[in-house]
Design an enzyme around this catalytic site. Structure first.
Site, PDB file in Angstrom:
ATOM      1  N   GLU A  17       1.126  24.411   5.636  1.00 24.12           N
ATOM      2  CA  GLU A  17       0.119  25.108   6.440  1.00 24.12           C
ATOM      3  C   GLU A  17       0.313  26.625   6.406  1.00 24.12           C
ATOM      4  O   GLU A  17      -0.656  27.387   6.359  1.00 24.12           O
ATOM      5  CB  GLU A  17       0.174  24.636   7.900  1.00 24.12           C
ATOM      6  CG  GLU A  17      -0.230  23.199   8.119  1.00 24.12           C
ATOM      7  CD  GLU A  17       0.934  22.223   7.964  1.00 24.12           C
ATOM      8  OE1 GLU A  17       1.921  22.531   7.257  1.00 24.12           O
ATOM      9  OE2 GLU A  17       0.855  21.134   8.542  1.00 24.12           O
ATOM     10  N   GLY A 436       6.265  31.248 -26.129  1.00 31.59           N
ATOM     11  CA  GLY A 436       5.860  29.842 -26.031  1.00 31.59           C
ATOM     12  C   GLY A 436       4.504  29.641 -25.406  1.00 31.59           C
ATOM     13  O   GLY A 436       3.588  29.130 -26.035  1.00 31.59           O
ATOM     14  N   CYS A 520       5.861  28.109  -3.050  1.00 32.23           N
ATOM     15  CA  CYS A 520       6.728  26.953  -2.868  1.00 32.23           C
ATOM     16  C   CYS A 520       6.952  26.282  -4.212  1.00 32.23           C
ATOM     17  O   CYS A 520       6.116  26.394  -5.101  1.00 32.23           O
ATOM     18  CB  CYS A 520       6.075  25.936  -1.942  1.00 32.23           C
ATOM     19  SG  CYS A 520       5.725  26.602  -0.324  1.00 32.23           S
ATOM     20  N   ASP A 603      14.558  26.677 -24.313  1.00 33.43           N
ATOM     21  CA  ASP A 603      14.612  27.686 -23.249  1.00 33.43           C
ATOM     22  C   ASP A 603      15.729  27.404 -22.259  1.00 33.43           C
ATOM     23  O   ASP A 603      15.839  26.287 -21.757  1.00 33.43           O
ATOM     24  CB  ASP A 603      13.284  27.693 -22.468  1.00 33.43           C
ATOM     25  CG  ASP A 603      12.117  28.175 -23.325  1.00 33.43           C
ATOM     26  OD1 ASP A 603      12.337  29.047 -24.180  1.00 33.43           O
ATOM     27  OD2 ASP A 603      10.991  27.683 -23.124  1.00 33.43           O
ATOM     28  N   HIS A 698       5.086  40.651 -17.160  1.00 37.04           N
ATOM     29  CA  HIS A 698       4.892  40.557 -15.708  1.00 37.04           C
ATOM     30  C   HIS A 698       3.864  41.567 -15.226  1.00 37.04           C
ATOM     31  O   HIS A 698       3.461  41.559 -14.076  1.00 37.04           O
ATOM     32  CB  HIS A 698       6.225  40.764 -14.990  1.00 37.04           C
ATOM     33  CG  HIS A 698       7.291  39.834 -15.496  1.00 37.04           C
ATOM     34  ND1 HIS A 698       8.120  40.168 -16.542  1.00 37.04           N
ATOM     35  CD2 HIS A 698       7.606  38.573 -15.140  1.00 37.04           C
ATOM     36  CE1 HIS A 698       8.919  39.137 -16.791  1.00 37.04           C
ATOM     37  NE2 HIS A 698       8.628  38.171 -15.969  1.00 37.04           N
ATOM     38  N   CYS A 730       8.665  37.280 -22.169  1.00 38.86           N
ATOM     39  CA  CYS A 730       8.617  35.926 -21.590  1.00 38.86           C
ATOM     40  C   CYS A 730       7.297  35.290 -22.030  1.00 38.86           C
ATOM     41  O   CYS A 730       6.540  35.893 -22.799  1.00 38.86           O
ATOM     42  CB  CYS A 730       8.756  35.976 -20.070  1.00 38.86           C
ATOM     43  SG  CYS A 730       9.177  34.380 -19.334  1.00 38.86           S
TER      44      CYS A 730
HETATM   45  N1  GLN Z   1       8.552  28.737 -23.144  1.00 38.15           N
HETATM   46  C1  GLN Z   1       8.298  29.109 -21.788  1.00 38.15           C
HETATM   47  C2  GLN Z   1       7.005  29.903 -21.712  1.00 38.15           C
HETATM   48  O1  GLN Z   1       6.706  30.578 -22.654  1.00 38.15           O
HETATM   49  C3  GLN Z   1       9.413  29.963 -21.230  1.00 38.15           C
HETATM   50  C4  GLN Z   1       9.179  30.320 -19.796  1.00 38.15           C
HETATM   51  C5  GLN Z   1      10.341  31.013 -19.134  1.00 38.15           C
HETATM   52  O2  GLN Z   1      11.242  31.472 -19.778  1.00 38.15           O
HETATM   53  N2  GLN Z   1      10.344  31.115 -17.843  1.00 38.15           N
HETATM   54  O3  GLN Z   1       6.318  29.876 -20.699  1.00 38.15           O
HETATM   55 ZN    ZN Z   2      11.216  33.792 -19.793  1.00 37.53          ZN
END
Ligand code: GLN
Ligand code: ZN
Length: 757
Positions: A17, A436, A520, A603, A698, A730
């Site tokens: 909630e 990935g 979460c 990974d 990011h 990433c």
């Molecule tokens: N292979 C995953 C991706 O590309 C790696 C994600 C991660 O390192 N948190 O989303």
């Molecule tokens: Zn990553």
């Protein structure tokens, strides 16, 4: 009589909630009053849930983070939000997430830094300090909640973070010594405690989890100083430690002038006797006897067997509680209708854990006979779990016994392999690749939810995912990337995806645990011996490979990450569960190789976060973690190239272990640290190939070609060019295609430019 209490309760709500209310408020869809009243409802409900305990925590509820609450209580607001007038709650959200409601365009600020709370997956907002930091008490939140709880007839025990832990977990922004602030901080704590006393509070729980870490003389001295200063306050202090053993801080903890100590007897049962011996006879000893970090039923008989003698010895001085705040477990098992009933009968979430605590207290106070039926039920569940064929799989145990040192070793050393891989893959210098995932579009999510609800059949779902894979492959070909990926459209989550296909895993429907703010996670439940009934990724990767002549990377999550992001069984060492996962991933690696996939990425995003709190235990963890990775990865032929990926930036202290994994290529997060991170690899003379992330995924910003070239030039100053790859830092899952295409275009152009000089 033994006293029962709780250290903290999950605040997100059994139906999440709080999450929904927060998000509605931030979007401007609900009012501050509505949010506040939902907060009050949740607190009331949770106090009611905890009724029957002798003391119930107050002040553990939070709209975002209890450490940030403490910063506000202490008047330690970052300078950048001090100028804003208006509601305190809006300023609070500004520190937490950069802005209050989304229309708050005028008053956006830099959000406070977030980091993991000790070795948990909970993230707190890091307190900020400078040499000039002053503190000023604002007890309004605590006093208001105290009044609410009292009105409900609750026997209250306010909970606060202790001054030494508060400083320890914070950061100075100007390089000054944060411990120097203790002198200024203590009077404010003193004032707070006296105010609580004036409001009739008897006990205050003051959390000092720093006591389970390695502390140098200065920090130990700070603890002594702090508690000598606070001993004049008119409340009784229960000094709470959790998440580990006190070890060399045990004597110190016993001598601090407080009225009682809480010890995490799940992690530090071995210290109970010593603590009982050393603790002066006027102090209370609170023992955390129900695990606040996992979801398994407590073995009540076994607990009583060791706890009863302690109770005889301490009598009324013994308190019992969960080992730590229940923040780290889901709220209520009773809503789990879809969980297999057998597995469900082995579990306990927060509410069930409090019931266990009450049974233990009754057994101690009135004898086991008083709760004979409850103990019998518990005994039956524990015995059933122990004997269950679903937990124990002899074939897995046999496979584990068959692991030899050779299982974790490549056939040849890296230098030899690298030549064979170069011959096979025929890649240019500065090869380009991605980590990935590609954007998880609305269409992908829709297809998945329609598949889950049965609206879309398996064949239809497969077609939809293949279309996404094809789109990804075509985009990558158009961009002229060198090593392609399938894009991971079929994966909701990098651990859940594998957990769902492995035997030995179960999934709850509502087992949510707060990660930060309104976020979460629902960790999968690793309950039994792990095995892989069939290949998990091969069909998707084969399909992707069939669409291109370029090398396609197989994409797997590593055993350590799967383990660290799950609720893990407590009836065998984590290292054993990890090896079992490693064998399952190894089988997948070998199947991929057999299917013609010659570049395979495994990974290990969560390897670092599994490090124990004390450095002295790092070696042991890293030994089995690296061993598990090697078992998963190293069964392949020399000319198959193994990649691994880690998305964090602290490698200095674990470099030897990283090198020991012996992946042919490691891709890491470096773009935000301007390649400084590579110093660790350089200093260590890291022998294999590295892809230092050059695109900060990011952020929505598109990196320019020049910027990427510049970053790579810095990388070359540290790592020989022939061992460098060019890639984002990433996966691209959270980005939009419109951002990803130009960013990767610049990345490929940068690699081309690098090749010409
Ligand atoms: N292979 C995953 C991706 O590309 C790696 C994600 C991660 O390192 N948190 O989303
Ligand atoms: Zn990553």
């Amino acid at each position: 009589m033994v006293t029962t209490h709780n250290l903290g309760f999950p605040r997100i709500g059994a139906g999440r909630e709080l999450k929904f209310a927060l998000e509605a408020y931030w979007k401007g869809q609900s009012s501050r009053d509505e949010l506040n009243s939902l907060g009050a409802q949740l607190r009331q409900r949770h106090w009611k849930n905890q009724s029957g305990l002798d003391f119930v925590p107050v002040g553990d509820f939070s709209f975002y983070d209890h450490i940030l609450d403490m910063s506000f209580t202490l008047g330690n607001l970052p300078e950048r939000v001090r100028g804003f007038q208006g509601e305190a709650l809006d300023n609070y959200f500004r520190v937490a997430r950069g802005r209050s409601v989304s229309q708050d365009a005028c008053c956006g600020v830099q959000a406070g830094e977030m980091t993991k709370w000790f070795d948990t997956n909970y993230h707190y907002i890091v307190p900020e300090f400078a040499a000039t930091t002053e503190f000023a008490l604002d007890a309004s939140r605590l006093l208001a909640q105290l009044a609410e709880a009292r009105a409900q007839g609750i026997n209250v025990k306010p909970v606060i973070i202790g001054p030494v832990t508060y400083l320890w977990i914070g950061k100075t922004k100007d390089g000054s010594d944060k411990l120097a602030l203790l002198e200024r901080l203590l009077p404010v704590y003193g004032e707070l405690l006296n105010l609580l006393a004036a409001h009739g509070v008897e006990w205050v729980q003051i959390d000092e989890p720093v006591l389970v870490t390695e502390l140098d003389t200065e920090w130990r001295h700070a603890l002594t100083l702090a508690y000598h200063h606070l001993k004049t306050s008119r409340v009784k202090l229960l000094l709470a430690t959790y998440f580990g053993q006190l070890q060399d801080n045990l004597h110190l903890a016993c001598t601090l002038p407080v009225a009682g100590i809480h010890l995490d007897a799940i992690n530090a049962q071995s210290e109970v006797t010593q603590l009982a011996d050393l603790l002066p006879s006027y102090k209370v000893l609170s023992l955390g006897v129900v695990n606040g970090r996992n979801i398994w039923k407590t073995d009540l008989d076994a607990t009583l067997d060791w706890l009863q003698p302690v109770h005889h010895r301490l009598g009324d001085r013994l308190w019992i509680a969960p080992s730590c705040s229940l923040l780290h477990v889901p709220v209520d098992l009773s809503g789990e209708r879809k969980l297999d009933p057998e597995i469900r009968s082995w579990l306990a979430f927060a509410l069930q854990k409090l019931d266990e605590l009450k049974i233990l207290a009754a057994a101690l106070n009135q004898g086991r006979a008083a709760v004979a039926a409850e103990l019998e039920d518990n005994r039956a569940a524990i015995a059933a779990r122990r004997a269950s064929a679903r937990v124990n799989n002899p074939a897995v145990k046999a496979a584990l016994a068959g692991i030899t040192p050779a299982s974790g070793r490549r056939k040849s050393v890296y230098a030899v392999r690298a030549r064979q891989q170069a011959a096979l893959l025929n890649l240019p210098a500065y090869p380009t690749t991605t980590i990935g995932s590609f954007p998880q579009t609305a269409e992908i999510r829709l297809a998945r939810s329609r598949f889950k609800s049965g609206e879309l059949d398996e064949a239809g779902y497969k077609v939809a995912m293949q279309a996404e894979i094809a789109r990804c492959v075509h985009e990558q070909e158009a961009l002229e990337l060198d090593v392609l990926v399938h894009g991971e459209p079929e994966r909701n989550d990098m651990v859940e995806y594998f957990g769902e296909q492995l035997d030995g895993y179960a999934f709850s429907q509502f087992g949510w645990v707060q990660s930060y703010g309104s976020r979460c996670v629902k960790p999968p439940i690793l309950f039994g011996d792990i095995s892989r009934p069939k290949a998990m990724t091969v069909e998707w990767i084969k399909y992707a490979q069939s669409l291109t002549a370029k090398p396609m990377k197989g994409m797997l999550t590593g055993p350590v990450t799967i383990l660290n992001w799950s609720f893990v069984r407590d009836d065998q060492p984590r290292s054993v569960s990890c090896r079992q996962i490693a064998l399952a991933i190894r089988a997948e690696v070998l199947d991929l190789e057999k299917a013609g996939v010659r570049v395979i990425q495994i990974d290990e995003a969560a390897l670092r976060e599994g490090l124990p709190l004390r450095k002295a235990q790092w070696r042991q963890y890293l030994d089995w973690a690296v061993d598990a990775f090697r078992i998963a990865a190293n069964g392949v032929q020399d000319d198959t190239q193994i990649h691994t990926h880690m998305c964090y930036s602290e490698f200095n202290d674990i470099m030897a272990a990283i090198a020991d994994m012996d992946a042919d290529v490691i891709t890491i997060e470096t773009s935000r640290s301007d390649m400084e991170l590579l110093d660790a690899f350089d200093g260590f003379k890291y022998p294999n190939e590295i892809g230092p992330g050059v695109y900060d995924i990011h952020s929505p910003n598109i990196p320019t070609r020049e910027h990427i070239v510049q970053l790579m030039r810095r990388a070359e100053a540290r790592i020989p060019a022939e061992r460098l790859w060019v890639n984002p830092d990433c996966g691209l899952k959270t980005r939009q295609w419109a951002e990803v295409i130009p960013a990767l275009r610049n990345m490929v152009a940068a690699a081309r430019q690098l090749r010409t000089i």
